[in-house]
Design a protein around this motif. Structure first.
Motif, mmCIF file in Angstrom:
data_model
loop_
_atom_site.group_PDB
_atom_site.id
_atom_site.type_symbol
_atom_site.label_atom_id
_atom_site.label_comp_id
_atom_site.label_asym_id
_atom_site.label_seq_id
_atom_site.Cartn_x
_atom_site.Cartn_y
_atom_site.Cartn_z
ATOM 1 N N ALA A 128 0.834 -1.203 0.000
ATOM 2 C CA ALA A 128 0.000 0.000 0.000
ATOM 3 C C ALA A 128 0.867 1.251 0.000
ATOM 4 N N THR A 131 2.603 1.692 -3.505
ATOM 5 C CA THR A 131 1.727 2.035 -4.626
ATOM 6 C C THR A 131 1.018 3.372 -4.446
ATOM 7 N N SER A 143 -1.124 -1.856 -7.949
ATOM 8 C CA SER A 143 -2.221 -1.813 -6.981
ATOM 9 C C SER A 143 -3.340 -2.766 -7.381
ATOM 10 N N ALA A 191 -4.358 1.228 1.944
ATOM 11 C CA ALA A 191 -4.177 2.106 0.789
ATOM 12 C C ALA A 191 -5.197 3.244 0.802
ATOM 13 N N THR A 556 -8.672 2.288 -6.642
ATOM 14 C CA THR A 556 -7.351 2.821 -6.955
ATOM 15 C C THR A 556 -7.394 4.312 -7.187
#
Length: 556
Positions: A128, A131, A143, A191, A556
């Motif tokens: 996490a 990315t 990701s 993330a 994302t």
């Protein structure tokens, strides 16, 4: 000579507020300063908070009745455990729980859970951070690849590693397979938290002389604790309830022991007693996660639009970071797919049938879609109540919906078999019973997604609809559900994936003559027919990869 404040003040005049020397000079007789300003300030702050708080209303019957039905539905397996575990008396149940074999299972289950959780935290947090917060080449692609292991069932990963290296059977193989399929549960929330953290705090730490590592450890990592703890809890629950990987790797845990006890005799009391121990372990894990999380969180220090963090340059560490991402992706995604490709090439029309594969895939799609649909319908009223209403009743409804998540699939299946045989025999070994099992098992997944989606919808729009004369069911249909539809759909997609991968409940409850991709894969793998099992594993991954990819791309 200048006079002191005590001598220059007129006799009998009150001492100035906060003048300690004056009060001492007067012998402590000076009156205390009035507390009215302090009390007024606190009252004003509370009043402002109450003014901003949206007035709570009782949940309408259109939501309350189906939410209570969903809660009772989720609590059904716990009622079964209470009946079964005490059927032969508390003494017998205690003998099963206090047996040396049970204590050994407890140590093995907790040891496996601890190792998988620790490894998942390392993989999830590191990927996490790389990315989201670094200038990693192809960060978006990495990701998405880190999310794809969600599409790989634990027993497929175990099948891939075991067919390539039979010596992995045991604790090491089970830990490896479970880690590689469960670390996305940590990666996704961490993330998301990294994207929401105020970068100004990290910039302030660096301006004070802290290096990148010290800033990450002292500033970033503490703010990630709630997300990481929540992901770790999901991993722990996943490991405790897993049946496929530990069975293929021939490593005894509670779930495998419960299944063996169920199959070995007609006496269900030992299996129920072991399930009670598993429930207690799950409750303890949930309580410890809540205690660890506390009130930790992260907020932005300013107003307005959130400013994205400047990606950190990797410099000479770039090749090592790329190697780390490639290694994890290769082990979690490429290796299982490569193993399946090998067995597909080895196999032929003599070992597997395309017609049977298509029929099984269609059956899997249909039952998973039905399970996701029922689960989403049951979760909708619970999620709306949890998001829009406060109070003990709303909390109890939400917590009751999570009851099924504390149980392994085999225990839920045993509960439904028990009630179907006694009270609804026409549904025994029929498709509706299996769909109900999916709803009990995965109701928390849909409830969490629905609650988050409703919280993001402005409640003022619902108030406007009510002021225009709309009834509660009209507000729900015309305002709440359309606004929350994208989040509810994401929860339904995730529920579809987990329903399609479910194994133990499907083994016990599927209608006679019906196979899913999971059960057919299990049958072929148990017989050692890896080439015959490969097409079913590949089809299962392909079907689950589509919603998993969409979920990863959406986040994302």
């Amino acid at each position: 000579m200048p006079t002191s404040p005590s001598t220059s003040r007129p006799a009998g005049a009150p001492a100035p507020a906060g003048d300690e020397h004056t009060r001492e000079a007067d012998g402590g007789a000076a009156p205390r300063p009035p507390r009215t300003p302090v009390r007024t300030w606190r009252t004003g702050r509370r009043t402002a908070a109450k003014t901003r708080r949206r007035p709570d209303r009782r949940p309408p019957l259109i939501l309350l009745v189906p939410a209570c039905v969903a809660a009772l539905f989720a609590l059904l397996p716990l009622g079964y455990l209470a009946v079964r575990a005490l059927e032969r008396g508390p003494a017998f149940a205690w003998d099963v729980v206090a047996d040396e074999r049970t204590l050994d299972l407890l140590g093995r289950s907790l040891g496996l859970t601890a190792v998988v959780v620790a490894a998942s935290l390392v993989l999830g947090v590191s990927l996490a951070w790389l990315t989201v917060r670094t200038a990693l080449p192809g960060a978006r692609a990495w990701s998405v690849l880190a999310t794809l292991p969600l599409a790989v069932p634990s027993y497929v990963a175990a099948f891939a590693w075991l067919s390539a290296e039979p010596g992995l059977a045991g604790f090491g193989g089970a830990a490896l397979a479970l880690t590689l399929v469960s670390f996305p549960y940590v990666h996704l929330p961490v993330a998301a938290a990294l994207r929401g953290i105020d970068p100004a705090q990290e910039e302030a730490a660096r301006s004070l002389g802290h290096g990148p590592l010290a800033t990450f450890v002292r500033v970033t990592l503490p703010q990630l604790r709630p997300a990481a703890a929540g992901g770790a809890l999901l991993v722990a629950l996943y490991v405790l309830s897993d049946f496929g990987a530990v069975s293929l790797m021939r490593y005894d845990t509670f779930t495998r022991a419960i299944h063996t006890s169920y199959r070995a005799s007609f006496d269900r009391t030992p299996a129920a007693a072991l399930s009670v121990v598993l429930v207690v372990m799950t409750v303890a894990l949930v309580a410890s996660e809540v205690r660890t999380r506390g009130r930790a969180g992260h907020v932005r220090t300013g107003t307005g639009t959130a400013r994205p963090a400047v990606p950190a340059a990797l410099g000479r560490w770039r090749p090592l970071a790329l190697l780390w991402c490639a290694t994890v992706t290769a082990a979690a995604v490429a290796f299982p797919l490569g193993t399946l490709g090998y067995w597909l090439a080895v196999g032929s029309s003599a070992t597997w049938d395309l017609g049977a594969l298509a029929e099984t895939a269609w059956a899997t799609f249909g039952v998973a879609a039905a399970g996701a649909g029922l689960t989403t319908l049951l979760a909708l009223p619970v999620g709306v109540i949890a998001a829009r209403h406060r109070g003990r009743g709303a909390k109890l409804l939400e917590q009751a919906a999570y009851a099924g998540h504390a149980l392994p699939g085999i225990t839920v299946a045993l509960a439904l078999v028990f009630f179907a045989v006694r009270y609804a025999y026409p549904f025994y070994q029929e498709l509706p019973l299996l769909v109900c099992a999916y709803a009990v098992l995965f109701l928390p997944v849909a409830v969490a997604a629905t609650r988050a989606a409703v919280l993001q919808a402005p409640p003022a729009l619902e108030d406007v609809a009510r002021s225009l004369g709309r009834r509660p069911w009209q507000v729900l249909r015309e305002v709440t559900v359309p606004l929350a539809a994208p989040g509810v759909a994401a929860g339904a997609a995730l529920t579809f994936v987990v329903c399609m991968k479910e194994l133990p409940a499907t083994l016990l409850l599927r209608p006679t003559g019906m196979d899913t991709l999971a059960t057919r894969l299990w049958t072929e793998t148990g017989a050692g027919s890896f080439a015959a099992a490969a097409p079913y594993a590949a089809a299962l991954i392909l079907l689950a990869a589509v919603p998993s990819y969409l979920l990863g791309r959406h986040r994302t």
